[in-house]
Scaffold this motif. Structure first.
Motif, short mmCIF file in Angstrom:
data_model
loop_
_atom_site.label_atom_id
_atom_site.label_comp_id
_atom_site.label_asym_id
_atom_site.label_seq_id
_atom_site.Cartn_x
_atom_site.Cartn_y
_atom_site.Cartn_z
N THR A 177 34.45 38.32 45.49
CA THR A 177 35.77 38.93 45.64
C THR A 177 35.80 39.89 46.82
N GLY B 144 37.54 43.59 42.17
CA GLY B 144 36.48 42.64 41.84
C GLY B 144 35.20 43.31 41.41
N TRP C 19 37.39 32.76 39.48
CA TRP C 19 37.67 34.15 39.11
C TRP C 19 37.93 35.02 40.34
N ALA C 20 37.10 34.85 41.35
CA ALA C 20 37.29 35.63 42.58
C ALA C 20 38.60 35.24 43.26
N VAL D 158 32.97 31.10 38.91
CA VAL D 158 32.92 32.36 39.65
C VAL D 158 33.88 32.32 40.84
N THR E 100 30.70 37.58 40.78
CA THR E 100 32.13 37.74 41.06
C THR E 100 32.44 38.92 41.99
#
Length: 306
Positions: free
Chosen positions: A267, A109, A30-31, A27, A263
Motif C-alpha cells: 500500500t 495501509g 487489499w492494497a 494482498v 499489505t
C-alpha cells in the motif's frame, strides 16, 4: 522415490503453489482497495458512493447464497451478526473511506492492519482471558512503535488537525474490524456465507443512507466508476474472499497471515508510485516495524508452513 511418494510430493508442491499464489493475490487486492479508495476520496466521490460501489457487486453475485441461506443465516446470533455488519460492512467502509479523505493511503495501509492487531489482542485479553506470551507482546510493541513513528518523526507543524482526525477514524475502523474478526470466528459461517450476509445488509444500509444524503455517481466519469466497481466490489468484495480462503486451506492460517503482513509495504509503495504520496524515513520505518510486529505476534516465525 516410489511413484506414490513422487505423486504426493508433486501434489504438495502444487498445493503450496496454489496457496502462495492465492495469498499474493489477496494482498494485492487489499492494497489496491485502499489505493482506489484514497483516489476516489480525493476526487469527486463521497464515502456513500464508495459504499454503494463496494457492496452492490457482492449483493448481486452472492445472491444465490443469501437466497439459499436466508438474509439472516440460521444459528447466527443477533450479537455476532450485528458485530459482523458493523465491523466489516457499511459502517466500516464509511469509516475507512472518510479517513482516506484526510490521510494518505500509505499511512492507512500501515495503521489499519497494525492497530487492528493490537485491538484484536486487547479484546481477546479482556473478553476471553487470553494471555499472550512475551514474544507476541514484543511483536505488538513493535507494531505500536511503528504506528507512533508515523507521527513522532514528522517535522513540527506537519500534522494537521484533519490528519489527526483521519488517524482517529482509522483507529476506530481497525477496532471495528477486530470486533468482526472475533465475531466471525464465533458465527459458524463460512467465508462466502459471511460475505453474502455482510454484502446483502451493507448494500441495503448504504441504499437507505443514499436516499437521505444523495449520491454523485450519476455525474461521475464512467471509467472511474468501472474502476471502483472492479477494485471495490468485484475484487475486494468477492475475489479476495475466495483467494484468502484458498490461501488458508493450502498454506494454513499462519502462512496466510505472513503474506497478509505485506499489505502495508504494498500500500505504501502504491501510494507513493501511483498517487504521488510522500515517501520518507518515517514511512519506511513504520512499514518495517509493523510488518515484523504483525508476523511475530501472529506466530509466523514459529509455525510458518511455507
Amino acid at each position: 522415490m516410489s511413484e506414490t511418494s513422487a505423486l504426493r510430493a508433486t501434489s504438495a508442491t502444487e498445493s503450496r503453489l496454489v496457496g502462495v499464489t492465492s495469498a499474493l493475490a489477496t494482498v494485492f487486492i487489499w492494497a489496491g482497495w485502499l489505493i482506489a479508495t484514497r483516489y476516489a476520496m480525493t476526487s469527486n466521490f463521497t464515502a456513500v458512493d464508495i459504499g454503494l460501489l463496494r457492496f452492490v457487486v457482492p449483493f448481486v453475485l452472492l445472491a444465490p447464497i443469501w437466497l439459499k441461506k436466508g438474509i439472516w443465516p440460521k444459528g447466527l446470533s443477533i450479537a455476532n451478526g450485528l458485530l459482523m455488519l458493523i465491523g466489516s460492512g457499511a459502517f466500516y467502509t464509511l469509516m475507512v473511506a472518510s479517513a482516506l479523505q484526510f490521510v494518505p493511503a500509505s499511512h492507512v495501509g500501515i495503521l489499519l492492519p497494525g492497530v487492528m492487531a493490537v485491538w484484536a489482542v486487547l479484546i481477546a485479553v479482556v473478553m476471553f482471558g487470553e494471555r499472550p506470551g512475551k514474544v507476541r507482546l514484543g511483536g505488538y510493541a513493535a507494531v505500536i512503535v511503528g504506528v507512533l513513528s508515523l507521527v513522532a518523526l514528522k517535522p513540527a507543524g506537519a500534522i494537521s488537525s484533519e490528519m489527526l482526525l483521519g488517524y482517529g477514524l482509522v483507529s476506530a475502523g481497525a477496532f471495528m474490524w477486530a470486533c468482526y474478526t472475533h465475531a466471525m470466528r464465533q458465527s459458524g459461517l463460512g467465508a462466502l456465507e459471511a460475505a453474502a450476509f455482510v454484502g446483502f445488509w451493507s448494500f441495503v444500509i448504504m441504499a437507505v443512507i443514499a436516499l437521505f444524503t444523495g449520491t454523485t455517481l450519476a455525474d461521475a466519469p464512467v471509467g472511474d466508476v468501472m474502476m471502483l466497481l472492479t477494485a471495490q466490489g468485484l475484487l475486494a468484495g468477492c475475489v479476495a474472499v475466495i483467494t484468502y480462503g484458498l490461501a488458508v486451506r493450502h498454506i494454513g492460517s499462519t502462512g496466510a497471515s505472513a503474506f497478509g503482513a505485506m499489505t502495508p509495504a504494498l500500500t505504501a509503495l502504491g501510494g507513493v508510485v501511483l498517487l504521488g504520496e510522500q515517501g520518507n524515513l518515517a514511512l519506511v520505518l513504520a512499514v518495517v516495524l509493523v510488518i515484523l510486529g504483525v508476523m511475530v505476534a501472529s506466530g509466523v516465525f514459529r509455525k510458518m508452513k511455507i
